[in-house]
Design a protein around this motif. Structure first.
Motif, mmCIF file in Angstrom:
data_model
loop_
_atom_site.group_PDB
_atom_site.id
_atom_site.type_symbol
_atom_site.label_atom_id
_atom_site.label_comp_id
_atom_site.label_asym_id
_atom_site.label_seq_id
_atom_site.Cartn_x
_atom_site.Cartn_y
_atom_site.Cartn_z
ATOM 1 N N ASN B 52 -30.215 -10.434 -11.650
ATOM 2 C CA ASN B 52 -30.707 -11.811 -11.744
ATOM 3 C C ASN B 52 -30.870 -12.284 -13.186
ATOM 4 O O ASN B 52 -31.394 -13.380 -13.419
ATOM 5 C CB ASN B 52 -32.043 -11.932 -11.017
ATOM 6 C CG ASN B 52 -31.891 -11.690 -9.525
ATOM 7 O OD1 ASN B 52 -30.920 -12.126 -8.921
ATOM 8 N ND2 ASN B 52 -32.835 -10.974 -8.945
ATOM 9 N N SER B 53 -30.438 -11.444 -14.131
ATOM 10 C CA SER B 53 -30.584 -11.817 -15.544
ATOM 11 C C SER B 53 -29.607 -12.927 -15.912
ATOM 12 O O SER B 53 -28.594 -13.132 -15.243
ATOM 13 C CB SER B 53 -30.324 -10.601 -16.433
ATOM 14 O OG SER B 53 -31.208 -9.550 -16.118
ATOM 15 N N ALA B 54 -29.944 -13.634 -16.983
ATOM 16 C CA ALA B 54 -29.032 -14.655 -17.490
ATOM 17 C C ALA B 54 -27.724 -13.990 -17.917
ATOM 18 O O ALA B 54 -27.738 -12.929 -18.541
ATOM 19 C CB ALA B 54 -29.659 -15.377 -18.668
ATOM 20 N N THR B 70 -22.855 -16.001 -7.179
ATOM 21 C CA THR B 70 -23.754 -16.457 -6.130
ATOM 22 C C THR B 70 -24.297 -15.279 -5.336
ATOM 23 O O THR B 70 -23.550 -14.368 -4.955
ATOM 24 C CB THR B 70 -23.027 -17.422 -5.177
ATOM 25 O OG1 THR B 70 -21.835 -16.782 -4.687
ATOM 26 C CG2 THR B 70 -22.635 -18.693 -5.906
ATOM 27 N N GLY B 71 -25.611 -15.307 -5.120
ATOM 28 C CA GLY B 71 -26.242 -14.285 -4.298
ATOM 29 C C GLY B 71 -26.075 -12.881 -4.825
ATOM 30 O O GLY B 71 -26.194 -11.912 -4.072
ATOM 31 N N GLY B 72 -25.825 -12.768 -6.119
ATOM 32 C CA GLY B 72 -25.670 -11.447 -6.705
ATOM 33 C C GLY B 72 -24.420 -10.720 -6.285
ATOM 34 O O GLY B 72 -24.304 -9.506 -6.489
ATOM 35 N N SER B 73 -23.466 -11.451 -5.698
ATOM 36 C CA SER B 73 -22.263 -10.783 -5.234
ATOM 37 C C SER B 73 -21.015 -11.473 -5.763
ATOM 38 O O SER B 73 -20.626 -11.256 -6.903
ATOM 39 C CB SER B 73 -22.252 -10.718 -3.706
ATOM 40 O OG SER B 73 -21.097 -10.055 -3.238
ATOM 41 N N VAL B 74 -20.439 -12.367 -4.979
ATOM 42 C CA VAL B 74 -19.174 -13.024 -5.325
ATOM 43 C C VAL B 74 -19.309 -13.837 -6.603
ATOM 44 O O VAL B 74 -20.337 -14.475 -6.851
ATOM 45 C CB VAL B 74 -18.724 -13.931 -4.166
ATOM 46 C CG1 VAL B 74 -17.521 -14.767 -4.560
ATOM 47 C CG2 VAL B 74 -18.442 -13.102 -2.936
ATOM 48 N N SER B 75 -18.255 -13.777 -7.416
ATOM 49 C CA SER B 75 -18.236 -14.558 -8.645
ATOM 50 C C SER B 75 -16.999 -15.445 -8.679
ATOM 51 O O SER B 75 -15.942 -15.081 -8.160
ATOM 52 C CB SER B 75 -18.247 -13.634 -9.861
ATOM 53 O OG SER B 75 -18.150 -14.378 -11.064
ATOM 54 N N THR B 76 -17.155 -16.596 -9.307
ATOM 55 C CA THR B 76 -16.042 -17.526 -9.502
ATOM 56 C C THR B 76 -15.928 -17.857 -10.980
ATOM 57 O O THR B 76 -16.914 -18.227 -11.614
ATOM 58 C CB THR B 76 -16.250 -18.827 -8.712
ATOM 59 O OG1 THR B 76 -16.409 -18.530 -7.332
ATOM 60 C CG2 THR B 76 -15.062 -19.757 -8.891
ATOM 61 N N LEU B 77 -14.730 -17.699 -11.514
ATOM 62 C CA LEU B 77 -14.430 -18.100 -12.897
ATOM 63 C C LEU B 77 -13.660 -19.420 -12.811
ATOM 64 O O LEU B 77 -12.646 -19.496 -12.123
ATOM 65 C CB LEU B 77 -13.592 -17.033 -13.601
ATOM 66 C CG LEU B 77 -13.136 -17.352 -15.031
ATOM 67 C CD1 LEU B 77 -14.341 -17.352 -15.973
ATOM 68 C CD2 LEU B 77 -12.101 -16.337 -15.508
#
Lengths: 113, 115
Positions: B52-54, B70-77
């Motif tokens: 949850n860190s910046a 999002t939600g500590g899982s999936v990421s979007t670049l």
């Protein structure tokens, strides 16, 4: 500024020979030095890694030699096999930065029959 | 899943368009990284997420680049107003996130071509 310099850019070795790839770094704050292997169309995969408190680490046919005073480290592949043909990247991590790695530019290794 | 999954595997876009690249990390991995691999170059760090860190955005090359997790899982670049120099393979990696466990698991990447 290239903080991790890797050579050679490409290397051709006969089957059974020794492949040697060299890297040099500048930042003395680096404290972790991994090597990654990448096959075409795939992401890199960790091969072997070393910390600066040891001078050598061996895993099977792969050995890292580390020279802290010279700020150099190298990967040796003994008894090279055609299946070792891939691109190899050295990398370095600055202390306290998790896995924020600085990579070398890669060495394309071809092992011929 | 068994490994880091990235989609799409290939993306061709026109200069000036926006693109979104997706990464599904290994389940349970709290750390997620984006790297960029340009032809003949090594991997270049872009951004790092840990729990949850910046995020550490220090590697993003310009303000056209952004990422979220999002939600500590999936990421979007996301790359806005793409330029030809953005053409590269974008690699996502995840790790357990423990300070002493630095092994990165990479996906196969998204090959981005900007025409």
């Amino acid at each position: 500024q290239q903080q991790v310099k890797q050579s050679p850019q490409s290397l051709i070795v006969q089957k059974g020979g020794i492949s040697i790839i060299n890297c040099a770094y500048e930042n003395t704050a680096f404290d972790y030095f991994p090597w990654y292997q990448q096959f075409p169309g795939k992401g890199p995969a960790l091969l072997i890694a070393i910390r600066p408190d040891v001078s050598e680490k061996k895993e099977g046919r792969f050995t890292i030699s580390f020279n802290k005073s010279a700020k150099q480290f190298s990967l040796h592949i003994m008894d090279s096999q055609p299946g070792d043909s891939a691109t190899y990247f050295c990398a370095a991590r600055r202390r306290g930065t998790a896995s924020k790695l600085t990579f070398g530019t890669g060495t394309r290794l071809q092992v011929t029959l | 899943g068994a490994g880091v999954s990235q989609s799409p595997s290939n993306k061709v876009t026109e200069k000036g368009k926006d693109v979104e690249l997706r990464c599904d990390p290994i389940s349970g991995h709290t750390a997620l990284y984006w790297y960029r691999q340009s032809l003949g170059q090594g991997l270049e760090f872009l951004i790092y997420f840990q729990g949850n860190s910046a995020p550490d955005k220090s590697g993003l090359p310009s303000d056209r680049f952004s990422a979220e997790r999002t939600g500590g899982s999936v990421s979007t670049l996301t790359i806005q107003r793409t330029q030809q120099e953005d053409s590269a393979v974008y690699l996502c990696a995840s790790s357990l996130g423990d300070r002493e466990t630095q092994k990165l698991f990479f996906g196969s990447g998204t090959q981005l071509s900007v025409l």
